[in-house]
Design a protein around this motif. Sequence first.
Motif: not given
Lengths: 115, 113
Positions: B33, B35, B37, B41-43, B45, B91, B104-109
């Motif tokens: 998946y 997402y 963020q 805000q929330g996440l 999809f 994410l 989840f992963g740690s995400g890309t900013r």
Amino acid sequence: AQTVTQSQPEMSVQEAETVTLSCTYDTSENNYYLFWYKQPPSRQMILVIRQEAYKQQNATENRFSVNFQKAAKSFSLKISDSQLGDTAMYFCALKYGGATNKLIFGTGTLLAVQP
Amino acid sequence: GAGVSQSPSNKVTEKGKDVELRCDPISGHTALYWYRQSLGQGLEFLIYFQGNSAPDKSGLPSDRFSAERTGGSVSTLTIQRTQQEDSAVYLCASSLSWEPGYTFGSGTRLTVV
């Protein structure tokens, strides 16, 4: 439509005390799951606790427990003996039936645990 | 690997450039998946892959966004002609097909300047 609402943008609690985070949701499904995720500054979403809608018993995980009120569509998270490491953003999420398996998230509650 | 890995961790790009974000799911997880963020805000999809089935792209905000998953493993999210409103944390998560919760992963900013 499936929705999740968290009405507390920010909360604060003293270390060792208890705090409750609120969450309400809306779904027309009978079978669904509810989750609380924690997001510390590291950004990684960590699953705290989950509840299956068909189970009447409230889920507990160590210091974390939920109050699941199915008729009221309410799913609050109680954190007992709060610790500094509990400081994070907390998200409530709903997963309903269907092929897609996606989660619907609330906007989150920022919890600060004060020493 | 032991967890969901995302790269890069942070990305700054100029408006109008294309970017690619990578996600390496947990080995054996058939569902993946993406997402988004946004600040405060929330996440939201974006897209969902499940095995060899057609992906659920219903959350992609515009045709500038696309994603693919090669060999049922690594996924790449591509944003073309980036805009400032694309700035967010992206994410990735994965799960077993039957599992209702995911990792989840740690995400890309992503920051678009």
